[in-house]
Scaffold this motif. Sequence first.
Motif, PDB file in Angstrom:
ATOM      1  N   ALA A  50    -101.052 -68.146  17.789  1.00  0.00           N
ATOM      2  CA  ALA A  50    -102.102 -67.622  18.667  1.00  0.00           C
ATOM      3  C   ALA A  50    -102.642 -68.724  19.580  1.00  0.00           C
ATOM      4  N   ILE A  51    -102.839 -69.908  19.038  1.00  0.00           N
ATOM      5  CA  ILE A  51    -103.352 -71.018  19.853  1.00  0.00           C
ATOM      6  C   ILE A  51    -102.378 -71.332  20.983  1.00  0.00           C
ATOM      7  N   LEU A  52    -101.094 -71.358  20.692  1.00  0.00           N
ATOM      8  CA  LEU A  52    -100.096 -71.604  21.743  1.00  0.00           C
ATOM      9  C   LEU A  52    -100.128 -70.506  22.809  1.00  0.00           C
ATOM     10  N   LEU A  53    -100.256 -69.264  22.388  1.00  0.00           N
ATOM     11  CA  LEU A  53    -100.362 -68.167  23.346  1.00  0.00           C
ATOM     12  C   LEU A  53    -101.575 -68.361  24.251  1.00  0.00           C
ATOM     13  N   TYR A  54    -102.730 -68.581  23.665  1.00  0.00           N
ATOM     14  CA  TYR A  54    -103.958 -68.716  24.460  1.00  0.00           C
ATOM     15  C   TYR A  54    -103.882 -69.920  25.392  1.00  0.00           C
ATOM     16  N   ARG A  55    -103.367 -71.030  24.909  1.00  0.00           N
ATOM     17  CA  ARG A  55    -103.249 -72.214  25.772  1.00  0.00           C
ATOM     18  C   ARG A  55    -102.294 -71.943  26.933  1.00  0.00           C
ATOM     19  N   SER A  56    -101.210 -71.201  26.676  1.00  0.00           N
ATOM     20  CA  SER A  56    -100.256 -70.897  27.745  1.00  0.00           C
ATOM     21  C   SER A  56    -100.873 -69.985  28.811  1.00  0.00           C
ATOM     22  N   LEU A  57    -101.924 -69.270  28.449  1.00  0.00           N
ATOM     23  CA  LEU A  57    -102.636 -68.411  29.404  1.00  0.00           C
ATOM     24  C   LEU A  57    -103.755 -69.155  30.124  1.00  0.00           C
ATOM     25  N   GLY A  58    -103.957 -70.427  29.771  1.00  0.00           N
ATOM     26  CA  GLY A  58    -104.957 -71.241  30.453  1.00  0.00           C
ATOM     27  C   GLY A  58    -106.210 -71.516  29.657  1.00  0.00           C
ATOM     28  N   PHE A  59    -106.331 -70.988  28.463  1.00  0.00           N
ATOM     29  CA  PHE A  59    -107.510 -71.256  27.633  1.00  0.00           C
ATOM     30  C   PHE A  59    -107.484 -72.697  27.162  1.00  0.00           C
ATOM     31  N   ARG A  60    -108.669 -73.311  27.123  1.00  0.00           N
ATOM     32  CA  ARG A  60    -108.817 -74.679  26.668  1.00  0.00           C
ATOM     33  C   ARG A  60    -109.945 -74.749  25.646  1.00  0.00           C
ATOM     34  N   PRO A  61    -109.908 -75.735  24.745  1.00  0.00           N
ATOM     35  CA  PRO A  61    -110.986 -75.863  23.760  1.00  0.00           C
ATOM     36  C   PRO A  61    -112.334 -76.054  24.441  1.00  0.00           C
ATOM     37  N   GLU A  62    -113.334 -75.420  23.880  1.00  0.00           N
ATOM     38  CA  GLU A  62    -114.696 -75.577  24.401  1.00  0.00           C
ATOM     39  C   GLU A  62    -115.492 -76.428  23.428  1.00  0.00           C
ATOM     40  N   GLY A  63    -116.029 -77.499  23.936  1.00  0.00           N
ATOM     41  CA  GLY A  63    -116.858 -78.359  23.102  1.00  0.00           C
ATOM     42  C   GLY A  63    -116.070 -79.480  22.469  1.00  0.00           C
ATOM     43  N   PRO A  64    -116.788 -80.280  21.692  1.00  0.00           N
ATOM     44  CA  PRO A  64    -116.147 -81.428  21.041  1.00  0.00           C
ATOM     45  C   PRO A  64    -115.211 -80.997  19.909  1.00  0.00           C
ATOM     46  N   HIS A  65    -114.450 -81.950  19.428  1.00  0.00           N
ATOM     47  CA  HIS A  65    -113.558 -81.752  18.275  1.00  0.00           C
ATOM     48  C   HIS A  65    -112.514 -80.665  18.532  1.00  0.00           C
ATOM     49  N   GLY A  66    -112.025 -80.593  19.760  1.00  0.00           N
ATOM     50  CA  GLY A  66    -110.999 -79.607  20.091  1.00  0.00           C
ATOM     51  C   GLY A  66    -111.484 -78.175  19.953  1.00  0.00           C
ATOM     52  N   GLY A  67    -112.796 -77.983  20.110  1.00  0.00           N
ATOM     53  CA  GLY A  67    -113.372 -76.653  19.998  1.00  0.00           C
ATOM     54  C   GLY A  67    -113.607 -76.194  18.571  1.00  0.00           C
ATOM     55  N   LEU A  68    -113.337 -77.056  17.590  1.00  0.00           N
ATOM     56  CA  LEU A  68    -113.490 -76.672  16.189  1.00  0.00           C
ATOM     57  C   LEU A  68    -114.966 -76.491  15.853  1.00  0.00           C
ATOM     58  N   ARG A  69    -115.281 -75.341  15.297  1.00  0.00           N
ATOM     59  CA  ARG A  69    -116.636 -75.053  14.831  1.00  0.00           C
ATOM     60  C   ARG A  69    -116.549 -74.708  13.346  1.00  0.00           C
ATOM     61  N   ARG A  70    -117.015 -75.638  12.541  1.00  0.00           N
ATOM     62  CA  ARG A  70    -116.976 -75.439  11.086  1.00  0.00           C
ATOM     63  C   ARG A  70    -117.960 -74.342  10.685  1.00  0.00           C
ATOM     64  N   ASP A  71    -117.550 -73.544   9.721  1.00  0.00           N
ATOM     65  CA  ASP A  71    -118.386 -72.480   9.161  1.00  0.00           C
ATOM     66  C   ASP A  71    -118.887 -71.500  10.218  1.00  0.00           C
ATOM     67  N   TYR A  72    -118.123 -71.307  11.258  1.00  0.00           N
ATOM     68  CA  TYR A  72    -118.519 -70.443  12.379  1.00  0.00           C
ATOM     69  C   TYR A  72    -118.849 -69.026  11.915  1.00  0.00           C
ATOM     70  N   PHE A  73    -118.029 -68.468  11.032  1.00  0.00           N
ATOM     71  CA  PHE A  73    -118.255 -67.122  10.515  1.00  0.00           C
ATOM     72  C   PHE A  73    -118.827 -67.142   9.095  1.00  0.00           C
ATOM     73  N   GLY A  74    -119.246 -68.301   8.632  1.00  0.00           N
ATOM     74  CA  GLY A  74    -119.771 -68.440   7.277  1.00  0.00           C
ATOM     75  C   GLY A  74    -119.066 -69.581   6.577  1.00  0.00           C
ATOM     76  N   PRO A  75    -119.506 -69.896   5.358  1.00  0.00           N
ATOM     77  CA  PRO A  75    -118.939 -71.026   4.628  1.00  0.00           C
ATOM     78  C   PRO A  75    -117.415 -70.945   4.516  1.00  0.00           C
ATOM     79  N   GLY A  76    -116.760 -72.012   4.974  1.00  0.00           N
ATOM     80  CA  GLY A  76    -115.311 -72.115   4.907  1.00  0.00           C
ATOM     81  C   GLY A  76    -114.560 -71.304   5.945  1.00  0.00           C
ATOM     82  N   MET A  77    -115.251 -70.609   6.810  1.00  0.00           N
ATOM     83  CA  MET A  77    -114.604 -69.767   7.828  1.00  0.00           C
ATOM     84  C   MET A  77    -114.699 -70.458   9.197  1.00  0.00           C
TER      85      MET A  77
END
Length: 180
Positions: free
Chosen positions: A140-167
């Motif tokens: 999925a990441i390769l698909l989105y990047r090929s369409l022009g999507f880029r990470p938003e924010g620091p750490h390559g766009g990684l947001r820990r616990d975004y949907f809850g603990p461990g998600m």
Amino acid sequence: MTAEPLERFLDRRARLAAAGPDEASPILRTARESDLPELRRLDREVFQEVAYPGFLFRQLYDMYAGHFLVLDDGTGTLRGYVLAGTSALDRDSWILGLCVAPDRRRHGLGRELMTEILVRLRRSGVERVRLTVEPGNSAAILLYRSLGFRPEGPHGGLRRDYFGPGMHRRVLRLDLTAAR
């Protein structure tokens, strides 16, 4: 937002043919209210324990029907969908779901859904599109990047616990106003 005429997509049938010659080529179209049971089935099949509850699918359809596209195989079985939620005031949109049936993956159907929703969002005046993706979902990441999507924010766009603990999720962004 008016629905696109089905004829607009008939020329894409050859590109949408992702299975053997005995299977029908899916047709890309706007979702209908009558699709809701089949959308819930497909979402549960693909996303299992993190699938949208039925009541939420209903409300998302009511709010964003113009940006809810499906792949219909012509027999009443849906093979994929994409859903974009859009705010009217600041011209932002989020891809709330991209789903392709497991037996139809790796044939360009996800790309076809994303390409069409991005065309519609751009036409609607949306300026930015964001989405989240599970950090380990490299396809999925390769698909989105090929369409022009880029990470938003620091750490390559990684947001820990975004949907809850461990998600954890990666947040990706595409500026539709940029020249492409």
